[in-house]
Structure formats: C-alpha cells, structure tokens
Design a protein around this motif. Structure first.
Motif, short mmCIF file in Angstrom:
data_model
loop_
_atom_site.label_atom_id
_atom_site.label_comp_id
_atom_site.label_asym_id
_atom_site.label_seq_id
_atom_site.Cartn_x
_atom_site.Cartn_y
_atom_site.Cartn_z
N ASP A 253 0.90 -1.16 -0.02
CA ASP A 253 0.00 0.12 0.00
C ASP A 253 0.79 1.27 -0.10
O ASP A 253 2.22 1.22 0.74
N ILE A 254 0.36 2.26 -0.68
CA ILE A 254 1.11 3.62 -0.57
C ILE A 254 0.71 4.52 0.66
O ILE A 254 -0.42 4.68 0.78
N GLN A 255 1.79 4.62 1.50
CA GLN A 255 1.39 5.47 2.83
C GLN A 255 1.67 6.96 2.35
O GLN A 255 2.61 7.20 1.73
N LEU A 256 0.64 7.89 3.00
CA LEU A 256 1.02 9.26 2.75
C LEU A 256 1.02 9.93 4.25
O LEU A 256 0.22 9.69 5.07
N ARG B 112 3.59 13.65 1.72
CA ARG B 112 4.69 12.85 1.38
C ARG B 112 4.29 11.47 0.97
O ARG B 112 3.61 10.79 1.81
N ALA B 113 4.74 10.97 -0.23
CA ALA B 113 4.06 9.44 -0.45
C ALA B 113 5.23 8.63 -0.42
O ALA B 113 6.54 8.90 -0.71
N SER B 114 4.96 7.39 0.01
CA SER B 114 5.94 6.19 0.48
C SER B 114 6.53 5.88 -0.90
O SER B 114 7.61 5.26 -0.77
N GLN B 115 6.02 5.98 -2.12
CA GLN B 115 6.74 5.90 -3.35
C GLN B 115 6.13 6.73 -4.51
O GLN B 115 4.84 7.57 -3.96
N GLN C 199 -4.89 12.39 -0.80
CA GLN C 199 -5.35 11.25 -0.98
C GLN C 199 -4.63 11.00 -2.35
O GLN C 199 -4.53 11.61 -3.13
N GLN C 200 -4.08 9.54 -2.59
CA GLN C 200 -3.37 9.12 -3.48
C GLN C 200 -4.48 8.09 -4.41
O GLN C 200 -5.21 7.54 -3.95
N LEU C 201 -4.49 8.40 -5.70
CA LEU C 201 -5.00 7.88 -6.68
C LEU C 201 -4.30 7.17 -7.80
O LEU C 201 -4.74 6.87 -8.93
N ARG C 202 -3.23 6.53 -7.37
CA ARG C 202 -2.05 6.03 -8.54
C ARG C 202 -2.31 4.65 -8.31
O ARG C 202 -2.46 3.79 -9.49
N SER C 203 -2.71 3.97 -7.17
CA SER C 203 -2.99 2.35 -7.22
C SER C 203 -4.09 2.17 -6.06
O SER C 203 -3.98 2.89 -5.09
N GLY D 42 -3.94 10.60 3.61
CA GLY D 42 -3.10 10.94 4.79
C GLY D 42 -3.78 11.26 5.92
O GLY D 42 -4.91 11.02 6.04
N GLY D 43 -2.92 11.13 7.22
CA GLY D 43 -3.60 11.34 8.47
C GLY D 43 -4.08 12.59 8.73
O GLY D 43 -4.61 12.79 9.81
N GLY D 44 -4.06 13.49 8.01
CA GLY D 44 -4.81 14.85 8.18
C GLY D 44 -3.98 15.79 8.97
O GLY D 44 -3.08 15.55 9.56
N THR D 45 -4.42 17.44 8.25
CA THR D 45 -3.78 18.41 9.19
C THR D 45 -4.88 19.21 9.48
O THR D 45 -5.73 19.72 8.87
N LYS D 46 -4.79 19.45 10.83
CA LYS D 46 -6.15 20.37 11.69
C LYS D 46 -5.53 21.78 11.65
O LYS D 46 -4.36 22.19 12.19
#
Lengths: 107, 130
Positions: free
Chosen positions: A1-4, A24-27, A89-93, A99-103
């Motif tokens: 899975d791609i982590q954000l 930042r994306a893990s890949q 949100q990633q829509l690559r795969s 992502g975990g969010g920014t408040k």
C-alpha cells in the motif's frame, strides 16, 4: 500500500497568513493526488485534484503543487472559514489511501 | 442537484453483519460513467476507502477488509449497498457513501474504478458493541 504522511499534524495561524501543508508519498505517484477539506461533523469536500487542478467553485487562494513523492497545499491568505482538517489522497493504485490529516485552527 | 443519503443501523454487535444502503436522488446511477462507493472514518485510522462499484456491478475493494466486504447495486431503486461481515470493534466508524467527481485533463486517477470523490453522503455513525 502507498502510505501518505502529512505535516504538520496541526497548525494555528492568523487570518491573512500564508499556510502550507505537505504530503509525502511512500513511493512515486506521479500527479495522482487530491486534497480535501473537512469541517467538524461534515463530510470532506474536494479542493484540488491531479495535484494542482482547482475543483470548480473552490476559492483561488487554494493551490496545490508537486509530483512524484512530495506535494503541497497552500492557502495564500488564510480566511476565517478555512478552519478544519485537510487530507491528501493518492489515486495512483489500489487501495486508495489518505494522509493522516492536518488540523488548521484560526488564531 | 445530486444527493446521497445513507441508511442503516447505528449499533451492531460484534461478529454480526453490517448492512448500509445509499439512496441516490437528483441523478441516476445508470445514466453516468461514474463509480460509486463507500469510505469510512474512525478516530483511530482516519479516512479509509472501503470499496467502489459501477452500475454494471463491477467492483473494487480494499484488500485490508478481505472477504468480509461486498458492495452491490440496485439500479431499479437507484441505490447501492454495503455489506460488512464478521464485525469487530475496529469497524466502528462514520460510513460515507460517495460518487466520483467530474474531472478534466489527465491525472484524475490511475485506478480503473476511479475514486476521486466529488459527492458525499452526510455519513452514518456505526458502532460495533455488544
């Protein structure tokens, strides 16, 4: 899975400030990235897709940039109504991931 | 104006099956080329894509849910539904139904089932507890 990974996890800024949120994306995900805003108790709302395309109806003070693994969401002049949480949100795969969010809080 | 409305129980016991329905108004599930689906949000895991469906029945699911999840569509009722089996406490979340967004140009999504969310239901809180 791609982590954000989003940073910061929270911020407090004054009206009129320039605000930048990083994702930042893990890949590498090319430009397949979207940004959403969520107000408390409400569903998220799409702000930007394809990393930098503004969704119809979204104020021009919002902008997105980046490609590959590093992306930013910028609010050029923070307004009182911009409080809430922001998610990338990633829509690559599959699976689609967020992502975990920014408040964002208004000082 | 397109509207989506979730319905279903707010409290479900562990090991049971959750069934949620999303009713679409202001547009037809059949008359478009969009994917429809479910996203959930829990305090512990944030936003999590559950799965997506096309009106023809083509589906994509989050592998983390394994064989517990299924999504179906009823075009005659303009509805689609989520079934999540063998519930555990970690399934407690707000469940949103959704529809893909219009988008122009490239890089909207690389996934065959879309997933760029342009329309959301209001969400329904589901608590898994005995």
């Amino acid at each position: 899975d791609i982590q954000l990974t989003q940073s910061p996890s929270s911020l407090s800024a004054s009206v009129g400030d320039r605000v930048t949120i990083t994702c930042r994306a893990s890949q590498g995900i090319s430009s397949f990235l979207a940004w959403y805003q969520q107000k408390p108790g409400k569903a998220p709302n799409l702000l930007i897709y394809a990393a930098s395309t503004l969704q119809s109806g979204v104020p021009s003070r919002f902008s997105g940039s980046g490609s590959g693994t590093r992306f930013t969401l910028t609010i050029s002049s923070l307004q009182p109504e911009d409080f809430g949480s922001y998610y990338c949100q990633q829509l690559r795969s599959y699976p689609l991931t967020f992502g975990g969010g920014t408040k964002v809080e208004i000082k | 104006q397109l509207q989506l409305q979730e319905s279903g129980p707010g409290l479900v016991k562990p090991s049971e099956t959750l069934s949620l329905t999303c009713t679409v108004s202001g547009g037809s599930i059949r008359s478009s080329s969009y994917y429809w689906g479910w996203i959930r949000q829990s305090p512990g895991k944030g936003l999590e894509w559950v799965g997506s469906i096309f009106y023809s029945g083509s589906t994509y699911y989050n592998p983390s849910l394994g064989s517990r999840v299924s999504i179906s569509v009823d075009t005659s009722k303009n509805q689609f539904s989520l079934n999540l089996r063998s519930l555990i406490a970690a399934d407690t979340a707000v469940y949103y139904c959704m529809r893909d967004s219009d988008c122009s140009g490239g890089y909207c999504f690389a996934t065959p089932g879309g997933g760029l969310v342009g329309h959301w239901g209001q969400g329904v809180l589901v608590t898994v507890s005995s």
